[in-house]
Design a protein around this motif. Structure first.
Motif, PDB file in Angstrom:
ATOM      1  N   LEU A   1       0.858  -1.190   0.000  1.00  0.00           N
ATOM      2  CA  LEU A   1       0.000   0.000   0.000  1.00  0.00           C
ATOM      3  C   LEU A   1       0.888   1.232   0.000  1.00  0.00           C
ATOM      4  CD1 LEU A   1      -2.957  -0.703   2.433  1.00  0.00           C
ATOM      5  CD2 LEU A   1      -3.116   0.136   0.091  1.00  0.00           C
ATOM      6  N   ASP A   2       0.883   1.912  -1.142  1.00  0.00           N
ATOM      7  CA  ASP A   2       1.687   3.127  -1.274  1.00  0.00           C
ATOM      8  C   ASP A   2       0.700   4.292  -1.363  1.00  0.00           C
ATOM      9  OD1 ASP A   2       3.252   5.219  -2.003  1.00  0.00           O
ATOM     10  OD2 ASP A   2       4.265   4.193  -3.653  1.00  0.00           O
ATOM     11  N   VAL A   3       0.529   4.990  -0.252  1.00  0.00           N
ATOM     12  CA  VAL A   3      -0.532   6.006  -0.167  1.00  0.00           C
ATOM     13  C   VAL A   3      -0.379   7.074  -1.245  1.00  0.00           C
ATOM     14  CG1 VAL A   3      -1.580   7.737   1.326  1.00  0.00           C
ATOM     15  CG2 VAL A   3      -0.826   5.584   2.288  1.00  0.00           C
ATOM     16  N   LYS A   4       0.860   7.373  -1.619  1.00  0.00           N
ATOM     17  CA  LYS A   4       1.096   8.414  -2.633  1.00  0.00           C
ATOM     18  C   LYS A   4       0.405   8.073  -3.963  1.00  0.00           C
ATOM     19  CE  LYS A   4       5.674   8.603  -2.624  1.00  0.00           C
ATOM     20  NZ  LYS A   4       6.021   7.550  -1.640  1.00  0.00           N
ATOM     21  N   LYS A   5       0.277   6.778  -4.227  1.00  0.00           N
ATOM     22  CA  LYS A   5      -0.291   6.372  -5.511  1.00  0.00           C
ATOM     23  C   LYS A   5      -1.824   6.353  -5.507  1.00  0.00           C
ATOM     24  CE  LYS A   5       3.458   3.409  -7.101  1.00  0.00           C
ATOM     25  NZ  LYS A   5       3.787   2.151  -7.740  1.00  0.00           N
ATOM     26  N   LEU A   6      -2.433   6.331  -4.318  1.00  0.00           N
ATOM     27  CA  LEU A   6      -3.879   6.102  -4.255  1.00  0.00           C
ATOM     28  C   LEU A   6      -4.664   7.362  -4.593  1.00  0.00           C
ATOM     29  CD1 LEU A   6      -4.058   4.065  -0.908  1.00  0.00           C
ATOM     30  CD2 LEU A   6      -3.729   3.209  -3.243  1.00  0.00           C
ATOM     31  N   ASN A   7      -5.882   7.168  -5.118  1.00  0.00           N
ATOM     32  CA  ASN A   7      -6.749   8.320  -5.341  1.00  0.00           C
ATOM     33  C   ASN A   7      -7.431   8.706  -4.017  1.00  0.00           C
ATOM     34  OD1 ASN A   7      -9.175   6.821  -4.994  1.00  0.00           O
ATOM     35  ND2 ASN A   7      -9.097   6.146  -7.143  1.00  0.00           N
TER      36      ASN A   7
ATOM     37  N   VAL B   1     -10.483   8.725  -2.861  1.00  0.00           N
ATOM     38  CA  VAL B   1     -11.444   7.780  -2.260  1.00  0.00           C
ATOM     39  C   VAL B   1     -10.696   6.616  -1.616  1.00  0.00           C
ATOM     40  CG1 VAL B   1     -13.356   6.201  -2.743  1.00  0.00           C
ATOM     41  CG2 VAL B   1     -13.228   8.391  -3.922  1.00  0.00           C
ATOM     42  N   GLU B   2      -9.690   6.118  -2.336  1.00  0.00           N
ATOM     43  CA  GLU B   2      -8.907   4.988  -1.803  1.00  0.00           C
ATOM     44  C   GLU B   2      -8.178   5.400  -0.519  1.00  0.00           C
ATOM     45  OE1 GLU B   2      -8.000   2.775  -6.073  1.00  0.00           O
ATOM     46  OE2 GLU B   2      -6.586   4.247  -5.312  1.00  0.00           O
ATOM     47  N   LYS B   3      -7.614   6.598  -0.536  1.00  0.00           N
ATOM     48  CA  LYS B   3      -6.921   7.090   0.675  1.00  0.00           C
ATOM     49  C   LYS B   3      -7.888   7.137   1.847  1.00  0.00           C
ATOM     50  CE  LYS B   3      -3.294   9.988  -1.196  1.00  0.00           C
ATOM     51  NZ  LYS B   3      -3.157  11.081  -2.077  1.00  0.00           N
ATOM     52  N   TRP B   4      -9.086   7.627   1.581  1.00  0.00           N
ATOM     53  CA  TRP B   4     -10.104   7.733   2.629  1.00  0.00           C
ATOM     54  C   TRP B   4     -10.462   6.337   3.159  1.00  0.00           C
ATOM     55  CZ3 TRP B   4     -15.122   5.856   2.835  1.00  0.00           C
ATOM     56  CH2 TRP B   4     -15.889   6.319   3.915  1.00  0.00           C
ATOM     57  N   MET B   5     -10.630   5.388   2.229  1.00  0.00           N
ATOM     58  CA  MET B   5     -11.022   4.027   2.644  1.00  0.00           C
ATOM     59  C   MET B   5      -9.941   3.379   3.507  1.00  0.00           C
ATOM     60  SD  MET B   5     -12.654   2.618  -0.860  1.00  0.00           S
ATOM     61  CE  MET B   5     -13.461   1.199  -0.266  1.00  0.00           C
ATOM     62  N   ILE B   6      -8.696   3.552   3.083  1.00  0.00           N
ATOM     63  CA  ILE B   6      -7.578   2.941   3.797  1.00  0.00           C
ATOM     64  C   ILE B   6      -7.457   3.534   5.210  1.00  0.00           C
ATOM     65  CG2 ILE B   6      -5.033   2.892   3.785  1.00  0.00           C
ATOM     66  CD1 ILE B   6      -6.586   0.851   1.952  1.00  0.00           C
ATOM     67  N   LYS B   7      -7.667   4.863   5.269  1.00  0.00           N
ATOM     68  CA  LYS B   7      -7.601   5.538   6.568  1.00  0.00           C
ATOM     69  C   LYS B   7      -8.738   5.049   7.469  1.00  0.00           C
ATOM     70  CE  LYS B   7      -6.864  10.129   8.279  1.00  0.00           C
ATOM     71  NZ  LYS B   7      -7.022  11.547   8.022  1.00  0.00           N
ATOM     72  N   ASN B   8      -9.889   4.923   6.850  1.00  0.00           N
ATOM     73  CA  ASN B   8     -11.093   4.520   7.575  1.00  0.00           C
ATOM     74  C   ASN B   8     -10.955   3.142   8.228  1.00  0.00           C
ATOM     75  OD1 ASN B   8     -13.591   5.551   8.201  1.00  0.00           O
ATOM     76  ND2 ASN B   8     -14.628   4.291   6.665  1.00  0.00           N
ATOM     77  N   VAL B   9     -10.318   2.192   7.519  1.00  0.00           N
ATOM     78  CA  VAL B   9     -10.160   0.843   8.095  1.00  0.00           C
ATOM     79  C   VAL B   9      -8.830   0.720   8.862  1.00  0.00           C
ATOM     80  CG1 VAL B   9     -11.628  -0.294   6.373  1.00  0.00           C
ATOM     81  CG2 VAL B   9      -9.178  -0.136   5.957  1.00  0.00           C
ATOM     82  N   LYS B  10      -8.122   1.875   8.988  1.00  0.00           N
ATOM     83  CA  LYS B  10      -6.851   1.909   9.745  1.00  0.00           C
ATOM     84  C   LYS B  10      -5.878   0.829   9.264  1.00  0.00           C
ATOM     85  CE  LYS B  10      -8.743   3.837  14.040  1.00  0.00           C
ATOM     86  NZ  LYS B  10     -10.187   3.872  13.783  1.00  0.00           N
ATOM     87  N   SER B  11      -5.809   0.683   7.929  1.00  0.00           N
ATOM     88  CA  SER B  11      -4.923  -0.342   7.372  1.00  0.00           C
ATOM     89  C   SER B  11      -3.458   0.029   7.584  1.00  0.00           C
ATOM     90  CB  SER B  11      -5.202  -0.471   5.877  1.00  0.00           C
ATOM     91  OG  SER B  11      -4.240  -1.318   5.297  1.00  0.00           O
ATOM     92  N   PRO B  12      -2.628  -0.958   7.889  1.00  0.00           N
ATOM     93  CA  PRO B  12      -1.186  -0.691   7.902  1.00  0.00           C
ATOM     94  C   PRO B  12      -0.741  -0.255   6.501  1.00  0.00           C
ATOM     95  CG  PRO B  12      -1.678  -2.881   8.777  1.00  0.00           C
ATOM     96  CD  PRO B  12      -2.938  -2.358   8.169  1.00  0.00           C
TER      97      PRO B  12
END
Ligand SMILES: Cc1cc2nc3c(=O)[nH]c(=O)nc-3n(C[C@H](O)[C@H](O)[C@H](O)COP(=O)(O)O)c2cc1C
Length: 172
Positions: free
Chosen positions: A127-133, A135-146
Motif C-alpha cells: 500500500l503506497d498512499v502516494k499512488k492512491l486516489n 477515495v482509496e486514501k479515505w477508505m484505507i484511513k477509515n479501516v486503519k490499514s497498515p
C-alpha cells in the motif's frame, strides 16, 4: 500445445505485476519457458501447458479484468494445471489469517470449483498512499490499514518453486 507456462495477472498499482514477474523468474530458472503477461494481453491461452493466474484484491474482489479472464477462459483453464493467487493483505503475519481465512472471491468460487486449481495462494500486498486516489486514501484511513510494502518474496519464491517442481515432474 507449446511447452510454455503462462503467468497472467491483474494489477492496479503494479504490486501484483511484480509478484507475477517473480513467479515467472523462478519458473524460468527452473528451466520452464514462461511468459508473464497482464490478463488483457493474453492472446492464445490454449497454447500454454500450465497457467498461474493472480489478481490484486480490492474490497474483497478480484480486479474486473481478472474476473473477465476467468469467465472467458474457464474451459481452457479446466483442461490444464492451474494455480491461482490473490494479492493484497497489508500487515505482518500469515496473510490468510489477516483476511480471516479468505483466499478467493466468493462470487467466482463456482468457477474455481470447476477449474479445480492445484492451489490458491495468498500473498501480502503493498500500500503506497502516494499512488492512491482520494477515495482509496479515505477508505484505507477509515479501516486503519497498515501502510507499506508487505510482500514476502521468500513466500512467493517458495510457492513458485513448488509449482516448478510439480510441473517438471508431470511434464517429464
Ligand atoms: C481501496 C483499497 C481497497 C483494498 N481492499 C483490499 C481487500 O479487500 N483485501 C485485501 O487483501 N487487500 C485490499 N487492498 C490492498 C491491495 O490489494 C494491495 O495494496 C495490493 O498490493 C494492490 O495490488 P496492485 O498494486 O497490484 O494493484 C485494498 C487497497 C485499496 C487501496
Amino acid at each position: 500445445m507449446d511447452s510454455r507456462v503462462l503467468v497472467a495477472y491483474a494489477t492496479k498499482y503494479d504490486a501484483t505485476a511484480e509478484i507475477a514477474e517473480k513467479i515467472g523468474e523462478v519458473l524460468r530458472q527452473a528451466g520452464l519457458p514462461t511468459d508473464v503477461l497482464e490478463v488483457d494481453d493474453v492472446d492464445d491461452l490454449s497454447s500454454y501447458q500450465a497457467v498461474v493466474l493472480g489478481s490484486a484484491v480490492y474490497i474483497g474482489k478480484w480486479r474486473k479484468e481478472a474476473v473477465r479472464f476467468l469467465k472467458a477462459n474457464e474451459k481452457t483453464l479446466a483442461d490444464r494445471p492451474v494455480w491461482l493467487f490473490s494479492s493484497g493483505p497489508a500487515g505482518e503475519g500469515d496473510p490468510v489469517e489477516l483476511l480471516d481465512g479468505w483466499r478467493f472471491p466468493e462470487d467466482q468460487q463456482d468457477i474455481a470449483d470447476r477449474i479445480q486449481p492445484r492451489d490458491i495462494g495468498v500473498f501480502h500486498g503493498r500500500l503506497d498512499v502516494k499512488k492512491l486516489n482520494a477515495v482509496e486514501k479515505w477508505m484505507i484511513k477509515n479501516v486503519k490499514s497498515p501502510i507499506g510494502d508487505f510482500r514476502d518474496w521468500e513466500a512467493i519464491t517458495a510457492w513458485a518453486t513448488a509449482i516448478a517442481d510439480t510441473l517438471k515432474e508431470e511434464l517429464s
